[in-house]
Motif scaffolding. Structure first.
Motif, PDB file in Angstrom:
ATOM      1  N   LEU A   1     112.768  31.042-125.708  1.00 36.25           N
ATOM      2  CA  LEU A   1     113.084  32.093-126.674  1.00 36.25           C
ATOM      3  C   LEU A   1     113.783  33.255-125.989  1.00 36.25           C
ATOM      4  CD1 LEU A   1     112.734  33.180-129.601  1.00 36.25           C
ATOM      5  CD2 LEU A   1     110.644  34.303-128.776  1.00 36.25           C
TER       6      LEU A   1
ATOM      7  N   ARG B   1     109.578  24.863-133.386  1.00 33.13           N
ATOM      8  CA  ARG B   1     110.699  24.755-132.464  1.00 33.13           C
ATOM      9  C   ARG B   1     110.200  24.574-131.043  1.00 33.13           C
ATOM     10  NH1 ARG B   1     111.948  29.142-129.517  1.00 33.13           N
ATOM     11  NH2 ARG B   1     114.195  28.810-129.570  1.00 33.13           N
ATOM     12  N   THR B   2     111.103  24.236-130.126  1.00 30.29           N
ATOM     13  CA  THR B   2     110.798  24.134-128.705  1.00 30.29           C
ATOM     14  C   THR B   2     111.893  24.844-127.923  1.00 30.29           C
ATOM     15  OG1 THR B   2     111.992  22.038-128.520  1.00 30.29           O
ATOM     16  CG2 THR B   2     109.612  21.918-128.973  1.00 30.29           C
TER      17      THR B   2
ATOM     18  N   ASN C   1     107.339  29.478-131.535  1.00 29.08           N
ATOM     19  CA  ASN C   1     107.532  28.034-131.477  1.00 29.08           C
ATOM     20  C   ASN C   1     106.563  27.302-132.399  1.00 29.08           C
ATOM     21  OD1 ASN C   1     109.626  28.305-129.689  1.00 29.08           O
ATOM     22  ND2 ASN C   1     108.455  27.734-127.869  1.00 29.08           N
ATOM     23  N   ARG C   2     105.320  27.770-132.449  1.00 27.56           N
ATOM     24  CA  ARG C   2     104.353  27.139-133.356  1.00 27.56           C
ATOM     25  C   ARG C   2     104.736  27.384-134.815  1.00 27.56           C
ATOM     26  NH1 ARG C   2     100.510  29.502-129.885  1.00 27.56           N
ATOM     27  NH2 ARG C   2     100.153  31.131-131.454  1.00 27.56           N
TER      28      ARG C   2
ATOM     29  N   ALA D   1     106.508  33.974-127.560  1.00 28.51           N
ATOM     30  CA  ALA D   1     107.326  32.759-127.612  1.00 28.51           C
ATOM     31  C   ALA D   1     106.504  31.579-128.131  1.00 28.51           C
ATOM     32  CB  ALA D   1     107.906  32.448-126.239  1.00 28.51           C
ATOM     33  N   GLN D   2     105.262  31.467-127.690  1.00 30.07           N
ATOM     34  CA  GLN D   2     104.396  30.391-128.164  1.00 30.07           C
ATOM     35  C   GLN D   2     104.133  30.522-129.667  1.00 30.07           C
ATOM     36  OE1 GLN D   2     100.985  30.752-125.618  1.00 30.07           O
ATOM     37  NE2 GLN D   2     102.091  30.051-123.790  1.00 30.07           N
TER      38      GLN D   2
END
Length: 224
Positions: free
Chosen positions: A109, A105-106, A100-101, A96-97
């Motif tokens: 997930l 996005r934030t 997002n990177r 997920a990290q």
């Protein structure tokens, strides 16, 4: 008279996971609100590398898997029952990290907790492997499982090496010779899973119980 209506939010306790020593676990992790989790080839490869890393560190053999666009199925064994949370939490968080990177996005997930259920070896392990590896066929993404790259089928069927896989002893018992074993495995996929098998496997992952146990029609249902 003005009556004030107060709504109290009642949170039900989470159902305890059913973990049985010696039984593999069928695990499902789904995207938040069924949203897409994999967007390109690099995403699939990165997730598989994470799964291999965490499972290898904790000595958790992976017998089968499939990465769909918005969810993941894994069949794995755990020598220590607490390791399942370490593996799935670690993989889900790092992936997920990474997404997002990469996507800028934030937010969440994954939908939250992964689902899991024990798989009794003699009756259900091979059926569960077929259930997992046939997901792309049932979803209409491919006509046969070997055409889908992001599953364990090609490794288990002998079409390519898959370093993530550790054969279950029932798989190894299909035939003593690797070539014969691969052919026996392919033969299994020429027979469709029965309606009863599909219902039992779906019911078990929906409700977290052993396949074939009562209660399979309760809870939120997933088709794949």
């Amino acid at each position: 008279m003005i009556m004030e209506i107060v709504t109290l939010e009642v949170r039900m306790p989470r159902r305890a996971r059913l973990l049985l020593p010696g039984m593999p676990l069928h695990i499902v992790q789904r995207g938040h609100n069924r949203q897409q989790c994999f967007f390109n080839q690099t995403d699939y490869l990165f997730f598989l590398s994470l799964l291999q890393d965490f499972a290898g560190r904790l000595n958790c053999p992976i017998h089968a898997y499939v990465l769909m666009t918005n969810h993941v199925h894994v069949l794995a064994s755990f020598s220590e029952l607490t390791d399942i949370a370490c593996v799935m939490k670690g993989v889900a968080q790092e992936y997920a990290q990474y997404i997002n990177r990469r996507a800028g996005r934030t937010g969440a997930l994954w939908e939250g907790r992964y689902r899991s259920c024990p798989v009794p070896t003699e009756r259900y392990v091979m059926a569960c492997q077929r259930y997992i590896e046939l997901n792309p066929v049932r979803a209409g993404m491919v006509d046969s499982p070997e055409l889908y790259r992001w599953s364990s089928y090609n490794g288990n069927a002998g079409f390519r090496e898959d370093p993530l896989l550790t054969p279950h002893f029932l798989y190894e018992g299909l035939a003593p010779d690797p070539g014969e074993r691969h052919e026996c495995y392919r033969q299994l996929f020429r027979r469709p899973l029965t309606v009863k098998q599909l219902e039992e496997l779906r019911g078990s992952i929906n409700c977290g119980h052993v396949p074939g146990a009562s209660g399979g029609k309760r809870g939120r249902r997933w088709n794949n």
